[in-house]
Structure formats: structure tokens, C-alpha cells
Design an enzyme around this catalytic site. Structure first.
Site, PDB file in Angstrom:
ATOM      1  N   ASP A 288       0.815  -1.215   0.000  1.00  0.00           N
ATOM      2  CA  ASP A 288       0.000   0.000   0.000  1.00  0.00           C
ATOM      3  C   ASP A 288       0.849   1.266   0.000  1.00  0.00           C
ATOM      4  O   ASP A 288       0.318   2.369  -0.087  1.00  0.00           O
ATOM      5  CB  ASP A 288      -0.931  -0.013   1.228  1.00  0.00           C
ATOM      6  CG  ASP A 288      -2.046   1.010   1.139  1.00  0.00           C
ATOM      7  OD1 ASP A 288      -2.547   1.251   0.032  1.00  0.00           O
ATOM      8  OD2 ASP A 288      -2.423   1.579   2.183  1.00  0.00           O
TER       9      ASP A 288
ATOM     10  N   SER B 213      -6.601  12.205  -2.125  1.00  0.00           N
ATOM     11  CA  SER B 213      -6.223  10.868  -2.589  1.00  0.00           C
ATOM     12  C   SER B 213      -6.479   9.891  -1.449  1.00  0.00           C
ATOM     13  O   SER B 213      -5.959  10.080  -0.349  1.00  0.00           O
ATOM     14  CB  SER B 213      -4.743  10.837  -2.992  1.00  0.00           C
ATOM     15  OG  SER B 213      -4.361   9.548  -3.409  1.00  0.00           O
TER      16      SER B 213
ATOM     17  N   GLN C 200      -5.256  -1.619  -7.067  1.00  0.00           N
ATOM     18  CA  GLN C 200      -5.918  -0.741  -6.116  1.00  0.00           C
ATOM     19  C   GLN C 200      -6.686   0.335  -6.874  1.00  0.00           C
ATOM     20  O   GLN C 200      -6.252   0.805  -7.927  1.00  0.00           O
ATOM     21  CB  GLN C 200      -4.879  -0.080  -5.195  1.00  0.00           C
ATOM     22  CG  GLN C 200      -5.466   0.758  -4.075  1.00  0.00           C
ATOM     23  CD  GLN C 200      -4.378   1.315  -3.155  1.00  0.00           C
ATOM     24  OE1 GLN C 200      -4.025   2.483  -3.260  1.00  0.00           O
ATOM     25  NE2 GLN C 200      -3.849   0.483  -2.270  1.00  0.00           N
TER      26      GLN C 200
END
Length: 320
Positions: free
Chosen positions: A221, A247, A300
Site C-alpha cells: 500500500d 487521494s 488498487q
């Protein structure tokens, strides 16, 4: 498979074992011990929530089965002020595959949900993989904190920018994951923009494969959704149509194709963003060992908003 640690209760969880550690409350019930919010972020780092949920699920599955995939949704930001409780439910127990769900709850609200699947390995089956890109070795690349500190010493630098760079340098120094840019902003003739980073868990022992996958899920991530905003050319800490207003991750998936990698050695994380639009962006990634083995693939999607007001919005970074 609970992550053990000689924890010093470090808020910045400088050891990955501290970052991933959960307390077992019941057979299928676990609770976080440490939570971390990145600099200027909205809530707890998503990779930490993913990896703690995986540690919880893995503790409920026969070790003969190895994690091969995960799919999760972030429903709302998590606060570091209250522990997260993880409830594991086994949905399917087969001879070759086991499927679990993990629900993460904070203050009575569902904040995150994970589906993960475990498989008995079948190494006798045929295989293929993409070739690892040619990049400088980790030894030839600079740590991110060194890059930020070097940039912060530039002449006539805006004091706010200097402060921003120094904050990120300090955070990178405290992080349990070391990051080096291998090759930034590589543009191909078809318009594809590719970013590549070397990543390594700092000072870890030879953890078992189950926990290595939890560590990889944590680092998967890092710098990921930012690939979409960087591909668009949106800039942080500025204003106007070319500025990044928000974001945030919506969902995240990882597929594992190797059980013997070591996050204590450098992994090359290759990232691309094939599409952005409607305030969203999708990114794809591949993680390679230094020897060129493709061990995991990632995807993602997240909110990626420029500083542009819509006809009925309260602002570019209105609530999700």
C-alpha cells in the site's frame, strides 16, 4: 502465527512486528495493539489495517494452507485513538482452498472488510511470469529519506516546502519499511507511465512464509495510489486544476504466486496507472525479488481528485 515482538510501544511502530501485532480476544476475535497515521493523512495507514486483518485470518486457518489472494474495501478512515477489532469468519473449508472474511470494527462501526483465500500449494503445476524490468540495483539507489533531506537543503526553498520535506524524511527514517526509487516516471510510446521502487522490511528475522505475506501486504500500500495522481501530473501542496486535492484508497487486492520470498531482502515494486476519471484512479503493481521472481501482483482503486469544484459539490475534497 501471531507476530511476536519486544514492543517498546512505539507510536511510529519502527518494527514491522509491532505494526502487525494483534491481540487474540476469542477464537475468531482479535484487537489491534498499535495504529499509525502517516504524515498529513486522513486516518490509519491502510496497509496496516490490511496486514493486521490478514494476521487475524491466518491465525484461524490450518498452516497447511497458504494465503494466495486478498480483496478488501476501505469503508471509512480509521482513527488511531481507538483499537480496531477484527472478526474472522470461515466461509468455506475445502480440500484445496479455504476462504475467510474479516470485518474490522471501530466504535461500533464497520470500517473495513477483507475477503482472503488460502490454498494448499500445487508446485507441480506449470507456470510462467513476466520478466522483471531492468533497473539499477538497490545498492545504486538512494533511500527516500536521503532524497528528501537533500532536496530540503536546496537554496531559496520555500520554508513550507522545506518543512514538508523534513517531515517526510523523518517519517521515512522511522518507518519499518525502507524505500528507494529505482526508476521514476518511465514513459513508453503507448503512453504508459511506470514507476518502480525497491522496498525492504528493516532488520527482520527469517519469518515464516505466512507472516512474510502479511508484511508484503503492508508494504503493497506504500506509494501505490499516488501512482494515479503522479501519472496525471497533479501536485501536492498547491492549488488550482493541477493540484491534488484528495487521494484515498477505496479497495485493494493482492495475488501471491510464491511462498519463499523474504521481505527482509529488497523487492522491486513496479507500478502503473492505466486509467483515471470521475474522481477515481486505478493502479496495478508487480513485486519481484532481486533474483527476478514475480512473487505477487496488486491492484488498487482510490479517490483521486484535482482541485476543481463540481456543479453541486462543496469543494474538491468533499466527504466520500
Amino acid at each position: 502465527m501471531e507476530a511476536s515482538t519486544n514492543s517498546m510501544n512505539q507510536v511510529e511502530h519502527a518494527q514491522i512486528s509491532t505494526a502487525l501485532e494483534v491481540e487474540r480476544l476469542e477464537v475468531n476475535l482479535f484487537r489491534s495493539k498499535e495504529l499509525w497515521v502517516p504524515t498529513r493523512a486522513r486516518g490509519v495507514f491502510g496497509g496496516q489495517v490490511i496486514s493486521q486483518a490478514l494476521v487475524s485470518a491466518t491465525n484461524c486457518v490450518d498452516p497447511a494452507f497458504g494465503l494466495h489472494s486478498l480483496h478488501c474495501y476501505f469503508l471509512t478512515s480509521a482513527s488511531p485513538a481507538t483499537p480496531i477489532v477484527y472478526y474472522v469468519e470461515r466461509l468455506r473449508q475445502g480440500r484445496s482452498y479455504v476462504t475467510c472474511s474479516v470485518k474490522a470494527v471501530q466504535k461500533g462501526s464497520l470500517i473495513f472488510i477483507l475477503m482472503c483465500s488460502f490454498q494448499k500449494p500445487e508446485p507441480w503445476q506449470p507456470s510462467h511470469q513476466w520478466t522483471m524490468p531492468v533497473v539499477p540495483s538497490p545498492a545504486e539507489c538512494e533511500l527516500q529519506e536521503e532524497t528528501f533531506l537533500r532536496m530540503s537543503k536546496a537554496e531559496k526553498l520555500d520554508p513550507k516546502v522545506k518543512e514538508f520535506l523534513e517531515e517526510y524524511a523523518a517519517e521515512r527514517q522511522r518507518s519499518p519499511i525502507a524505500i528507494k526509487a529505482a526508476k521514476l516516471h518511465e514513459v513508453f510510446k503507448d503512453g504508459t507511465v511506470r514507476y518502480m521502487y525497491w522496498m525492504q522490511a528493516k532488520n527482520i528475522p527469517a519469518y515464516e512464509p505466512h507472516f512474510q505475506k502479511c508484511i508484503l501486504s503492508y508494504l503493497s500500500d506504500l506509494s501505490f495510489i499516488g501512482t494515479a495522481s503522479r501519472t496525471l501530473g497533479l501536485k501536492s501542496r498547491s492549488r488550482g486544476p493541477g493540484a491534488l486535492a484528495m487521494s484515498s484508497t477505496i479497495d485493494h487486492s493482492v495475488w501471491f504466486y510464491n511462498n519463499t520470498f523474504d521481505c527482509g531482502d529488497w523487492l522491486l515494486y513496479v507500478m502503473t496507472s492505466p486509467r483515471t476519471g470521475s474522481g477515481r484512479g486505478i493502479v496495478h503493481g508487480q513485486l519481484f525479488t532481486r533474483q527476478g521472481t514475480l512473487v505477487a501482483a496488486t491492484t488498487q482503486e482510490g479517490v483521486v481528485r484535482a482541485d476543481i469544484r463540481g456543479p453541486s459539490s462543496e469543494g474538491p475534497a468533499a466527504k466520500l
